[in-house]
Motif scaffolding. Sequence first.
Motif, PDB file in Angstrom:
ATOM      1  N   ILE A 158       0.864  -1.189   0.000  1.00  0.00           N
ATOM      2  CA  ILE A 158       0.000   0.000   0.000  1.00  0.00           C
ATOM      3  C   ILE A 158       0.894   1.229   0.000  1.00  0.00           C
ATOM      4  CG2 ILE A 158      -1.810   1.263   1.203  1.00  0.00           C
ATOM      5  CD1 ILE A 158      -2.756  -1.317   2.419  1.00  0.00           C
ATOM      6  N   ARG A 159       0.659   2.117  -0.942  1.00  0.00           N
ATOM      7  CA  ARG A 159       1.478   3.311  -1.079  1.00  0.00           C
ATOM      8  C   ARG A 159       0.586   4.481  -1.446  1.00  0.00           C
ATOM      9  NH1 ARG A 159       4.200   1.307  -6.794  1.00  0.00           N
ATOM     10  NH2 ARG A 159       2.430   1.935  -8.145  1.00  0.00           N
ATOM     11  N   GLY A 160       1.225   5.644  -1.691  1.00  0.00           N
ATOM     12  CA  GLY A 160       0.469   6.814  -2.122  1.00  0.00           C
ATOM     13  C   GLY A 160       0.657   7.995  -1.186  1.00  0.00           C
ATOM     14  N   GLU A 161       0.564   9.195  -1.758  1.00  0.00           N
ATOM     15  CA  GLU A 161       0.689  10.439  -0.999  1.00  0.00           C
ATOM     16  C   GLU A 161      -0.703  10.962  -0.657  1.00  0.00           C
ATOM     17  OE1 GLU A 161       2.633  14.938  -1.421  1.00  0.00           O
ATOM     18  OE2 GLU A 161       2.636  13.533  -3.110  1.00  0.00           O
ATOM     19  N   ARG A 162      -0.909  11.285   0.592  1.00  0.00           N
ATOM     20  CA  ARG A 162      -2.211  11.745   1.047  1.00  0.00           C
ATOM     21  C   ARG A 162      -2.095  13.179   1.559  1.00  0.00           C
ATOM     22  NH1 ARG A 162      -1.589   6.562   1.797  1.00  0.00           N
ATOM     23  NH2 ARG A 162      -0.363   6.764   3.718  1.00  0.00           N
ATOM     24  N   LYS A 163      -2.595  14.115   0.736  1.00  0.00           N
ATOM     25  CA  LYS A 163      -2.577  15.530   1.084  1.00  0.00           C
ATOM     26  C   LYS A 163      -3.852  15.890   1.847  1.00  0.00           C
ATOM     27  CE  LYS A 163       0.089  16.765  -3.032  1.00  0.00           C
ATOM     28  NZ  LYS A 163       0.113  17.611  -4.254  1.00  0.00           N
ATOM     29  N   PRO A 164      -3.824  16.928   2.684  1.00  0.00           N
ATOM     30  CA  PRO A 164      -5.029  17.327   3.430  1.00  0.00           C
ATOM     31  C   PRO A 164      -6.167  17.710   2.491  1.00  0.00           C
ATOM     32  CG  PRO A 164      -3.065  18.360   4.349  1.00  0.00           C
ATOM     33  CD  PRO A 164      -2.636  17.726   3.058  1.00  0.00           C
ATOM     34  N   ALA A 165      -7.362  17.221   2.795  1.00  0.00           N
ATOM     35  CA  ALA A 165      -8.570  17.535   2.018  1.00  0.00           C
ATOM     36  C   ALA A 165      -9.746  17.480   2.986  1.00  0.00           C
ATOM     37  CB  ALA A 165      -8.764  16.558   0.858  1.00  0.00           C
ATOM     38  N   VAL A 166     -10.098  18.619   3.543  1.00  0.00           N
ATOM     39  CA  VAL A 166     -11.116  18.698   4.596  1.00  0.00           C
ATOM     40  C   VAL A 166     -12.489  18.909   3.961  1.00  0.00           C
ATOM     41  CG1 VAL A 166     -11.863  19.903   6.676  1.00  0.00           C
ATOM     42  CG2 VAL A 166      -9.424  19.624   6.192  1.00  0.00           C
ATOM     43  N   VAL A 167     -13.455  18.084   4.371  1.00  0.00           N
ATOM     44  CA  VAL A 167     -14.834  18.201   3.914  1.00  0.00           C
ATOM     45  C   VAL A 167     -15.737  18.271   5.137  1.00  0.00           C
ATOM     46  CG1 VAL A 167     -14.370  16.957   1.765  1.00  0.00           C
ATOM     47  CG2 VAL A 167     -15.152  15.704   3.786  1.00  0.00           C
ATOM     48  N   GLN A 168     -16.982  18.657   4.893  1.00  0.00           N
ATOM     49  CA  GLN A 168     -17.991  18.686   5.948  1.00  0.00           C
ATOM     50  C   GLN A 168     -18.847  17.427   5.826  1.00  0.00           C
ATOM     51  OE1 GLN A 168     -18.276  20.995   8.374  1.00  0.00           O
ATOM     52  NE2 GLN A 168     -16.517  22.136   7.562  1.00  0.00           N
ATOM     53  N   GLY A 169     -18.787  16.562   6.828  1.00  0.00           N
ATOM     54  CA  GLY A 169     -19.555  15.328   6.727  1.00  0.00           C
ATOM     55  C   GLY A 169     -19.458  14.514   7.995  1.00  0.00           C
ATOM     56  N   ASN A 170     -19.806  13.238   7.883  1.00  0.00           N
ATOM     57  CA  ASN A 170     -19.792  12.298   8.984  1.00  0.00           C
ATOM     58  C   ASN A 170     -18.517  11.466   8.881  1.00  0.00           C
ATOM     59  OD1 ASN A 170     -20.372   9.519  10.242  1.00  0.00           O
ATOM     60  ND2 ASN A 170     -22.080  10.739  10.998  1.00  0.00           N
ATOM     61  N   GLY A 171     -17.676  11.554   9.901  1.00  0.00           N
ATOM     62  CA  GLY A 171     -16.393  10.879   9.846  1.00  0.00           C
ATOM     63  C   GLY A 171     -16.507   9.366   9.779  1.00  0.00           C
ATOM     64  N   VAL A 172     -17.476   8.783  10.487  1.00  0.00           N
ATOM     65  CA  VAL A 172     -17.620   7.324  10.503  1.00  0.00           C
ATOM     66  C   VAL A 172     -18.003   6.812   9.113  1.00  0.00           C
ATOM     67  CG1 VAL A 172     -18.903   5.408  11.515  1.00  0.00           C
ATOM     68  CG2 VAL A 172     -18.222   7.346  12.940  1.00  0.00           C
ATOM     69  N   LEU A 173     -18.965   7.496   8.471  1.00  0.00           N
ATOM     70  CA  LEU A 173     -19.385   7.054   7.151  1.00  0.00           C
ATOM     71  C   LEU A 173     -18.290   7.279   6.108  1.00  0.00           C
ATOM     72  CD1 LEU A 173     -23.105   8.274   7.081  1.00  0.00           C
ATOM     73  CD2 LEU A 173     -22.221   5.989   7.562  1.00  0.00           C
ATOM     74  N   LEU A 174     -17.574   8.400   6.206  1.00  0.00           N
ATOM     75  CA  LEU A 174     -16.486   8.641   5.254  1.00  0.00           C
ATOM     76  C   LEU A 174     -15.367   7.623   5.445  1.00  0.00           C
ATOM     77  CD1 LEU A 174     -16.300  12.547   5.295  1.00  0.00           C
ATOM     78  CD2 LEU A 174     -17.252  11.067   3.516  1.00  0.00           C
ATOM     79  N   GLU A 175     -15.109   7.225   6.676  1.00  0.00           N
ATOM     80  CA  GLU A 175     -14.112   6.183   6.902  1.00  0.00           C
ATOM     81  C   GLU A 175     -14.562   4.858   6.297  1.00  0.00           C
ATOM     82  OE1 GLU A 175     -11.887   3.892  10.614  1.00  0.00           O
ATOM     83  OE2 GLU A 175     -13.063   5.723  10.976  1.00  0.00           O
ATOM     84  N   ARG A 176     -15.880   4.619   6.305  1.00  0.00           N
ATOM     85  CA  ARG A 176     -16.392   3.389   5.695  1.00  0.00           C
ATOM     86  C   ARG A 176     -16.160   3.395   4.186  1.00  0.00           C
ATOM     87  NH1 ARG A 176     -19.549  -1.012   7.081  1.00  0.00           N
ATOM     88  NH2 ARG A 176     -18.718  -0.501   9.131  1.00  0.00           N
ATOM     89  N   ILE A 177     -16.279   4.564   3.543  1.00  0.00           N
ATOM     90  CA  ILE A 177     -15.977   4.635   2.104  1.00  0.00           C
ATOM     91  C   ILE A 177     -14.537   4.200   1.845  1.00  0.00           C
ATOM     92  CG2 ILE A 177     -15.618   6.185   0.163  1.00  0.00           C
ATOM     93  CD1 ILE A 177     -17.952   7.767   0.910  1.00  0.00           C
ATOM     94  N   ALA A 178     -13.590   4.841   2.560  1.00  0.00           N
ATOM     95  CA  ALA A 178     -12.187   4.522   2.350  1.00  0.00           C
ATOM     96  C   ALA A 178     -11.891   3.069   2.700  1.00  0.00           C
ATOM     97  CB  ALA A 178     -11.317   5.465   3.189  1.00  0.00           C
ATOM     98  N   LEU A 179     -12.476   2.567   3.791  1.00  0.00           N
ATOM     99  CA  LEU A 179     -12.228   1.188   4.203  1.00  0.00           C
ATOM    100  C   LEU A 179     -12.738   0.197   3.163  1.00  0.00           C
ATOM    101  CD1 LEU A 179     -11.228  -0.768   6.369  1.00  0.00           C
ATOM    102  CD2 LEU A 179     -13.478  -0.598   7.458  1.00  0.00           C
TER     103      LEU A 179
END
Length: 415
Positions: A293-314
């Motif tokens: 697993i690799r890749g550069e992760r730059k800050p990208a702040v959005v307004q939303g629900n952290g648990v659901l957004l983590e589910r997208i990435a997961l």
Amino acid sequence: MAATPAPPQAPPKPTWDPRRPEPAFPWLRPTIRIRLTLLYGGMFLIAGILLLSIIYLLAAQALRTGNQPLFKIVDFNALRVTSTDCPGVDNGNLSLSEFNAAISACIDHQRQAALDSLLSRSLLALLGLAVIAFAFGYAMAGRVLSPLGRITRTARAVAGSDLSRRIELDGPDDELKELADTFDDMLERLQRAFTAQQRFVGNASHELRTPLAINRTLLEVQLSDPHAPVELQQLGKTLLATNERSEQLVEGLLLLARSDNQIVERKPVDLAEVASQAIDQVRGEAEAKGVVIRGERKPAVVQGNGVLLERIALNLVQNAVRYNVAEEGWVEVTTDAQHGQAILVVTNTGPVVPAYEIDNLFEPFRRLRTERTGSDKGVGLGLSIARSVARAHGGHISAQPREGGGLVMRVMLPI
């Protein structure tokens, strides 16, 4: 002999009629068409009257100027004539024909000067009235259309998941008020429907989780017995795996039902942090499969629900790891903010995916050319949940086949 019982009485009629009452004179209803007709017709009439009055006053002034004597006789016996407007007649040596020609030329000149003055002043008056008419029309149009602005603002608030908002438009009973009342009725029904759905999801969550939890506990207790036969332990492990799969399916279905709605409570969430947490949860499985697993992760702040957004990435990272090649596989996870949008991109190596099969990946329980319910890699709801959560945050998710095999999953959310 017993008396015959009286027949049951009919139920009383309701005292109100749910239908909108028809007015006695429908043609007297103050509709938008009638109001605009009266408004702009009256404005046109008033502007015409003002313009006619101004032209009348200007014409009267021009006539008064034209009625002034062109010359004065200063010596009646010698016929000496003087004039300020016609200097050509001051010469006393003019013959009668020359004098008449000078007077005619002077009259023509004065008439032309009066017409030019009338035209210039009329144009100035028309320009002033046009400015006043445009300003007054703009103000009146804004007043007439102000209910539409109120309806639009309420619709935007509702689009942000505030179903408790209502227009409650007051004023004349016209088309706009009828539209606002209809919109309020629709919002009332939508709020009841969403409330009933949330209640159902909550009840179903409890009713479905409880028996599965009991089954898991009983199976674990049975498997903890060291004296249990081998066949029974093998059956218990199989049932325990099936029960775990059912729990995952129930959790996925409930999450899919909850994420279909808009997000009410929004907080700042950094997609880079969300992606990093998802990678930490999948890192053990990736190392076991030999996936880097690799890749550069730059800050990208959005307004939303952290648990659901983590589910997208997961879900995306899990799919990228599980559906990968057997050797030298990799997953690239990047985040960035561009053009007012936060972007999460998950790219992986893997089997070749036909372009016409991309849409099937986002359907529940579907996989490439097969049913996903039979897969041992998941319950077939990961991408469906990811798409539903992205839509609930006002964004979207797309997939593209990667050259050489694998997918490029792109999530775009408004900042």
